[in-house]
Design a protein around this motif. Sequence first.
Motif, mmCIF file in Angstrom:
data_model
loop_
_atom_site.group_PDB
_atom_site.id
_atom_site.type_symbol
_atom_site.label_atom_id
_atom_site.label_comp_id
_atom_site.label_asym_id
_atom_site.label_seq_id
_atom_site.Cartn_x
_atom_site.Cartn_y
_atom_site.Cartn_z
ATOM 1 N N GLY A 22 -4.309 -19.483 5.811
ATOM 2 C CA GLY A 22 -4.391 -18.105 5.337
ATOM 3 C C GLY A 22 -3.073 -17.549 4.825
ATOM 4 N N HIS A 23 -2.172 -18.415 4.315
ATOM 5 C CA HIS A 23 -0.905 -17.922 3.772
ATOM 6 C C HIS A 23 -1.130 -16.859 2.699
ATOM 7 C CE1 HIS A 23 2.198 -20.529 5.540
ATOM 8 N NE2 HIS A 23 1.275 -21.482 5.552
ATOM 9 N N GLU A 24 -2.167 -17.082 1.893
ATOM 10 C CA GLU A 24 -2.405 -16.156 0.785
ATOM 11 C C GLU A 24 -2.690 -14.747 1.309
ATOM 12 O OE1 GLU A 24 -6.120 -17.908 2.209
ATOM 13 O OE2 GLU A 24 -4.279 -18.828 1.478
ATOM 14 N N ALA A 25 -3.503 -14.623 2.339
ATOM 15 C CA ALA A 25 -3.839 -13.307 2.882
ATOM 16 C C ALA A 25 -2.665 -12.697 3.630
ATOM 17 C CB ALA A 25 -5.056 -13.411 3.804
ATOM 18 N N LEU A 26 -1.966 -13.509 4.414
ATOM 19 C CA LEU A 26 -0.813 -13.014 5.149
ATOM 20 C C LEU A 26 0.241 -12.467 4.187
ATOM 21 C CD1 LEU A 26 0.799 -12.651 7.751
ATOM 22 C CD2 LEU A 26 1.438 -15.074 7.624
ATOM 23 N N THR A 27 0.539 -13.224 3.142
ATOM 24 C CA THR A 27 1.538 -12.771 2.163
ATOM 25 C C THR A 27 1.054 -11.526 1.430
ATOM 26 O OG1 THR A 27 2.262 -15.059 1.850
ATOM 27 C CG2 THR A 27 2.917 -13.466 0.173
ATOM 28 N N TYR A 28 -0.195 -11.520 1.040
ATOM 29 C CA TYR A 28 -0.753 -10.365 0.326
ATOM 30 C C TYR A 28 -0.581 -9.081 1.128
ATOM 31 C CZ TYR A 28 -4.362 -7.365 -1.780
ATOM 32 O OH TYR A 28 -5.049 -6.321 -2.357
ATOM 33 N N LEU A 29 -0.834 -9.141 2.416
ATOM 34 C CA LEU A 29 -0.696 -7.951 3.255
ATOM 35 C C LEU A 29 0.768 -7.554 3.445
ATOM 36 C CD1 LEU A 29 -3.398 -8.913 5.894
ATOM 37 C CD2 LEU A 29 -3.581 -7.086 4.197
ATOM 38 N N ILE A 30 1.666 -8.542 3.505
ATOM 39 C CA ILE A 30 3.083 -8.244 3.707
ATOM 40 C C ILE A 30 3.698 -7.558 2.501
ATOM 41 C CG2 ILE A 30 5.367 -9.339 3.920
ATOM 42 C CD1 ILE A 30 4.112 -11.361 5.831
ATOM 43 N N VAL A 31 3.306 -7.948 1.294
ATOM 44 C CA VAL A 31 4.032 -7.510 0.085
ATOM 45 C C VAL A 31 3.418 -6.281 -0.585
ATOM 46 C CG1 VAL A 31 4.778 -9.876 -0.309
ATOM 47 C CG2 VAL A 31 2.767 -9.020 -1.529
ATOM 48 N N GLN A 32 2.479 -5.622 0.061
ATOM 49 C CA GLN A 32 1.783 -4.508 -0.577
ATOM 50 C C GLN A 32 2.689 -3.370 -1.040
ATOM 51 O OE1 GLN A 32 -1.766 -4.101 -1.308
ATOM 52 N NE2 GLN A 32 -1.284 -6.259 -1.219
ATOM 53 N N ASP A 33 3.712 -3.060 -0.279
ATOM 54 C CA ASP A 33 4.480 -1.834 -0.541
ATOM 55 C C ASP A 33 5.868 -2.082 -1.124
ATOM 56 O OD1 ASP A 33 2.387 -0.269 0.489
ATOM 57 O OD2 ASP A 33 3.099 -0.564 2.546
ATOM 58 N N LEU A 34 6.105 -3.228 -1.716
ATOM 59 C CA LEU A 34 7.417 -3.491 -2.298
ATOM 60 C C LEU A 34 7.693 -2.530 -3.459
ATOM 61 C CD1 LEU A 34 7.511 -7.414 -2.429
ATOM 62 C CD2 LEU A 34 8.797 -5.909 -0.890
ATOM 63 N N LEU A 233 0.116 -4.628 7.852
ATOM 64 C CA LEU A 233 0.362 -3.508 6.930
ATOM 65 C C LEU A 233 1.248 -2.444 7.567
ATOM 66 C CD1 LEU A 233 -3.224 -3.069 5.415
ATOM 67 C CD2 LEU A 233 -1.183 -3.828 4.185
ATOM 68 N N GLY A 234 1.096 -2.220 8.857
ATOM 69 C CA GLY A 234 1.834 -1.153 9.527
ATOM 70 C C GLY A 234 3.213 -1.540 10.020
ATOM 71 N N SER A 235 3.582 -2.803 9.928
ATOM 72 C CA SER A 235 4.897 -3.225 10.419
ATOM 73 C C SER A 235 6.001 -2.642 9.541
ATOM 74 C CB SER A 235 4.990 -4.752 10.438
ATOM 75 O OG SER A 235 4.868 -5.280 9.128
ATOM 76 N N LYS A 236 7.092 -2.229 10.183
ATOM 77 C CA LYS A 236 8.218 -1.626 9.478
ATOM 78 C C LYS A 236 9.282 -2.687 9.196
ATOM 79 C CE LYS A 236 6.243 2.348 9.848
ATOM 80 N NZ LYS A 236 5.557 2.936 8.654
ATOM 81 N N PRO A 237 9.974 -2.594 8.065
ATOM 82 C CA PRO A 237 10.994 -3.597 7.731
ATOM 83 C C PRO A 237 12.096 -3.663 8.782
ATOM 84 C CG PRO A 237 10.459 -2.233 5.825
ATOM 85 C CD PRO A 237 9.796 -1.582 7.004
#
Length: 324
Positions: A22-34, A233-237
């Motif tokens: 599920g790398h594709e989904a994990l990455t998709y969720l991480i990069v939403q707010d760049l 999605l809710g994790s802060k940098p």
Amino acid sequence: MIKYFFVLCTLTFLSLAFAWSGHEALTYLIVQDLPIKNRMVKITDYSYEENRIYNQDYLVVKDVSGERAFFDPLGDGKFPPDPSPIDGFMLPVWQILTIYSPEPDNGMDEGLQLDFLQGLIGNSQGVRHMKYNLGFINAFQGDTSFIYFVEMSRQAFKQGDRYWGYRFLARALHYAEDLSQPYHNAPGETGEVLWGIVDGNTRKILKNLHFLYDNYLVYLIYYSDDAARETILGSKPAFLGDERQVINSIMNFARSKFEVVHFELKKAFGDLLKTNVEMKEISQIDNKGELYILKGETLSILSYTASVIKGFLLHFLKEVGEIN
């Protein structure tokens, strides 16, 4: 020591085909707010001389957007999205990072001669995707794989090649995500590894544990409730420094979770570990309420990993001029 090292590597070989799925989904969720200045990127040809060898039968350098070429057939088959290029040659940043993050699992790291260690483990895939640091044992190259592709990304951005800057960066994210998986940092407890010298069932169970935990991430993201998606999605940098500090922090956190993850998997699945555990069996045991501790620990891994990667991306993309 030599005998223990050989056994450790032999057990490792049983797990080499596996990685966080599920790398594709994990990455998709991480990069939403760049906050990228220019979110659209022009597709460019590959034009790089590298000092890293690949299995050329599986290396793909053309653009495969819109084809779901590296995606596993998970969930409803539509998440995350993978639309065709806009006007045939433009892609959003999120899509490049998403669709190419699974790419290193597609064969480009297999069937190679990398170093003497693979004579013990039998496959080059694990050499590049894992990192064991257990006492006197310091083996494999997962961390240097991440650092290599960060540097390739940096070089591409310096040349003004945004497409390959992001595509190399997607590969880097793959290795960082792999090393957030506890079983990419340890194959089992010391006693289990030693007992595996004479017991084939132990070797098989350790392999199945690795495979099961890979699939458990898929279960959480695709088939369970929204907790995993909301956590990512809710994790802060979290800003931890350069790429070496980033990957070390991810590995250290994963190692700190190995013992509890390993215990909870064995407790919950018991004799099922003698075979490959299927997704329906994960769901059945979860519905009985037997995975709540494992879920909490896994969500903590996802939260930490997402925070560190988000912080890394913001820092790195500012460095290369993609973010103000």
